[in-house]
Design a protein around this motif. Sequence first.
Motif, PDB file in Angstrom:
ATOM      1  N   PRO A 234       4.765 -25.663 -38.747  1.00 16.93           N
ATOM      2  CA  PRO A 234       3.440 -24.975 -38.315  1.00 16.93           C
ATOM      3  C   PRO A 234       3.734 -24.042 -37.035  1.00 16.93           C
ATOM      4  CG  PRO A 234       4.003 -27.061 -37.339  1.00 16.93           C
ATOM      5  CD  PRO A 234       4.899 -26.952 -38.237  1.00 16.93           C
ATOM      6  N   GLN A 235       2.741 -23.369 -36.331  1.00 16.38           N
ATOM      7  CA  GLN A 235       3.086 -22.501 -35.455  1.00 16.38           C
ATOM      8  C   GLN A 235       3.906 -23.115 -34.307  1.00 16.38           C
ATOM      9  OE1 GLN A 235      -0.456 -20.500 -33.676  1.00 16.38           O
ATOM     10  NE2 GLN A 235       0.891 -19.152 -32.538  1.00 16.38           N
ATOM     11  N   LEU A 236       4.992 -22.409 -33.998  1.00 18.01           N
ATOM     12  CA  LEU A 236       5.596 -23.104 -32.829  1.00 18.01           C
ATOM     13  C   LEU A 236       6.200 -21.916 -31.959  1.00 18.01           C
ATOM     14  CD1 LEU A 236       8.393 -25.187 -34.929  1.00 18.01           C
ATOM     15  CD2 LEU A 236       6.367 -26.115 -33.612  1.00 18.01           C
ATOM     16  N   ARG A 237       6.308 -22.498 -30.727  1.00 15.33           N
ATOM     17  CA  ARG A 237       7.179 -21.524 -29.721  1.00 15.33           C
ATOM     18  C   ARG A 237       8.282 -21.985 -29.408  1.00 15.33           C
ATOM     19  NH1 ARG A 237       4.264 -20.910 -23.841  1.00 15.33           N
ATOM     20  NH2 ARG A 237       6.155 -19.530 -23.610  1.00 15.33           N
ATOM     21  N   ARG A 284       2.249 -33.421 -24.076  1.00 16.73           N
ATOM     22  CA  ARG A 284       1.615 -33.467 -25.454  1.00 16.73           C
ATOM     23  C   ARG A 284       0.198 -34.155 -25.049  1.00 16.73           C
ATOM     24  NH1 ARG A 284       6.627 -35.421 -29.169  1.00 16.73           N
ATOM     25  NH2 ARG A 284       6.852 -33.496 -30.522  1.00 16.73           N
ATOM     26  N   ASP A 370       9.264 -33.305 -43.143  1.00 17.83           N
ATOM     27  CA  ASP A 370       7.811 -33.612 -42.501  1.00 17.83           C
ATOM     28  C   ASP A 370       7.414 -35.280 -42.811  1.00 17.83           C
ATOM     29  OD1 ASP A 370       7.836 -33.560 -45.456  1.00 17.83           O
ATOM     30  OD2 ASP A 370       5.780 -32.778 -45.631  1.00 17.83           O
ATOM     31  N   PRO A 410       7.604 -29.694 -34.540  1.00 15.59           N
ATOM     32  CA  PRO A 410       7.240 -29.756 -33.216  1.00 15.59           C
ATOM     33  C   PRO A 410       8.466 -30.974 -32.621  1.00 15.59           C
ATOM     34  CG  PRO A 410       5.329 -29.791 -34.931  1.00 15.59           C
ATOM     35  CD  PRO A 410       6.573 -29.568 -35.700  1.00 15.59           C
ATOM     36  N   CYS A 430      11.352 -26.349 -29.315  1.00 20.51           N
ATOM     37  CA  CYS A 430      10.407 -26.171 -30.308  1.00 20.51           C
ATOM     38  C   CYS A 430       9.084 -26.622 -30.207  1.00 20.51           C
ATOM     39  CB  CYS A 430      10.893 -26.030 -31.714  1.00 20.51           C
ATOM     40  SG  CYS A 430      12.354 -25.231 -32.231  1.00 20.51           S
ATOM     41  N   LEU A 431       7.963 -26.339 -29.937  1.00 19.95           N
ATOM     42  CA  LEU A 431       6.740 -27.156 -29.535  1.00 19.95           C
ATOM     43  C   LEU A 431       5.729 -26.198 -29.970  1.00 19.95           C
ATOM     44  CD1 LEU A 431       7.381 -28.649 -25.920  1.00 19.95           C
ATOM     45  CD2 LEU A 431       7.367 -29.884 -28.153  1.00 19.95           C
ATOM     46  N   PRO A 432       4.430 -26.805 -30.322  1.00 17.23           N
ATOM     47  CA  PRO A 432       3.240 -26.028 -30.530  1.00 17.23           C
ATOM     48  C   PRO A 432       2.885 -25.377 -29.272  1.00 17.23           C
ATOM     49  CG  PRO A 432       3.034 -28.270 -31.308  1.00 17.23           C
ATOM     50  CD  PRO A 432       4.271 -28.253 -30.677  1.00 17.23           C
ATOM     51  N   PRO A 433       2.036 -24.189 -29.366  1.00 17.74           N
ATOM     52  CA  PRO A 433       1.968 -23.378 -28.082  1.00 17.74           C
ATOM     53  C   PRO A 433       1.275 -24.025 -26.995  1.00 17.74           C
ATOM     54  CG  PRO A 433       1.404 -22.064 -30.029  1.00 17.74           C
ATOM     55  CD  PRO A 433       1.610 -23.564 -30.764  1.00 17.74           C
ATOM     56  N   ASP A 434       0.466 -24.924 -27.386  1.00 13.04           N
ATOM     57  CA  ASP A 434      -0.507 -25.790 -26.222  1.00 13.04           C
ATOM     58  C   ASP A 434       0.620 -26.667 -25.302  1.00 13.04           C
ATOM     59  OD1 ASP A 434      -0.228 -27.409 -28.358  1.00 13.04           O
ATOM     60  OD2 ASP A 434      -2.027 -28.224 -27.906  1.00 13.04           O
TER      61      ASP A 434
END
Length: 452
Positions: A234-237, A284, A370, A410, A430-434
Amino acid sequence: MSNSPIVELVSEWFIKPKLDDNDSKQPHYLSPGDLAMLSAHYIQKGLLYMKPSATDQHFSIADFLEKIRDSLTRTLAHFYLLTGQLSTLIDEDQHTSLIFIDCNKGPGARFIHATLDMTLQDILSPIDVPVIVKSLFDHHKAVNYDGHTRPLLSVQVTELVDGIFICCSLNHAVADGTAYWNFWNIWSEIHMQHSPISMSKLPVHERWFPEGYGPRVTLPFIHTDEFISRYEAPQLREKIFHFSSESISKLKMKANIEVGETNKEISSLQALSALVWRSITRARCLAGDQKTTCSLDANLRQRLNPQLPQGYFGNSIWVAKAAATADEVLDHSLGWTAELLQKSVLELTDKTVRSVFEAWMKSPFVYQIDAFFEPNSTVIGSSPRFDVYGNDFGIGKPVAVRSGYANKFPGKVTAYPGSEGGQSIDLEICLPPDAMNALEVDNDFISLAVMG
């Protein structure tokens, strides 16, 4: 943007040293630890160097490429498995597949020369790791099973305006992180003509199998859709955090004081991993009763009895996993969390490891990224003990290490030795943006980490 710099492929070569020994011509069967990795991605790590031409008027990229190709060819004479490809024998009656490395198959290891109209600072200065870094690696999104048709090793040398990025994409069903960096280290030694190379470092290609099994271990699948999947993150920063020797020392001391008198001291990595687990759990915003896990990659070479040689070239890893609720992780001390992780590591004894692999033999499986990692997991891979910054190819010490797309999700954390040396440690998180936004303002974490 259409005018964004892109990686331009200039040329490629395939390298397959001529080998006389009979061993290199035989099929090399994969161990359980290797087979379990078939649906994961290639290992993708790269080192960023300053281009000598800024200070050396005699530096020639053409000469450098010729020398590094030559040293790679000589290195692959030792690591000959990397010049072959995977092959499979299918038994439809038994519904099984026998997968092995065929050194005679394929054109050899790939060597790529590329260019990118960007500077070192364009790569290093952004807050997050730039997306362009993923384009510096071959085998983008490839899984290890693709080694049936792709090279098991691809080396890409990308020339920047003022830098050189050297990266290796290596099939993770053939080798783990320890073997991967051992390959880098020996390649560097051969390039710099350090001699003789220690025999203990040279690769040992004989695979380890649980007692009574092997070497022809079959999987109970014949169709790829039964055991191969292609994970899309998924989208990650992705962000690099630096922990100085002083910060690591403080963290380790704090954890050991909070634990009190025990038979086993909390290590630096265990203390840092505890901090990361707590901080990511907080970021989280989990409900208090939600389960969280933290896993550490553990090298099994020294945990088996008898031990495997240092140069064992294959997968000899397992995860040490600790579990607790979010409330337990956050309400207890750093020391309590570190001790929980330590216990999971200490449980990986010879007896435990053998029982794990014997169970795998009775019911083989292949990791699916996954499905294997829980949603609220923190997974800390690689090791600050690997010799990353000692890889000199005649152009000085690397200034940074970066990784590709491979095996990111994530909560994935990759540990490296710190670029400043000493006991420092760098983490790629690596984590989702929030969640990353929350981590960046977490006082407990940021008081010890330097971002960038």
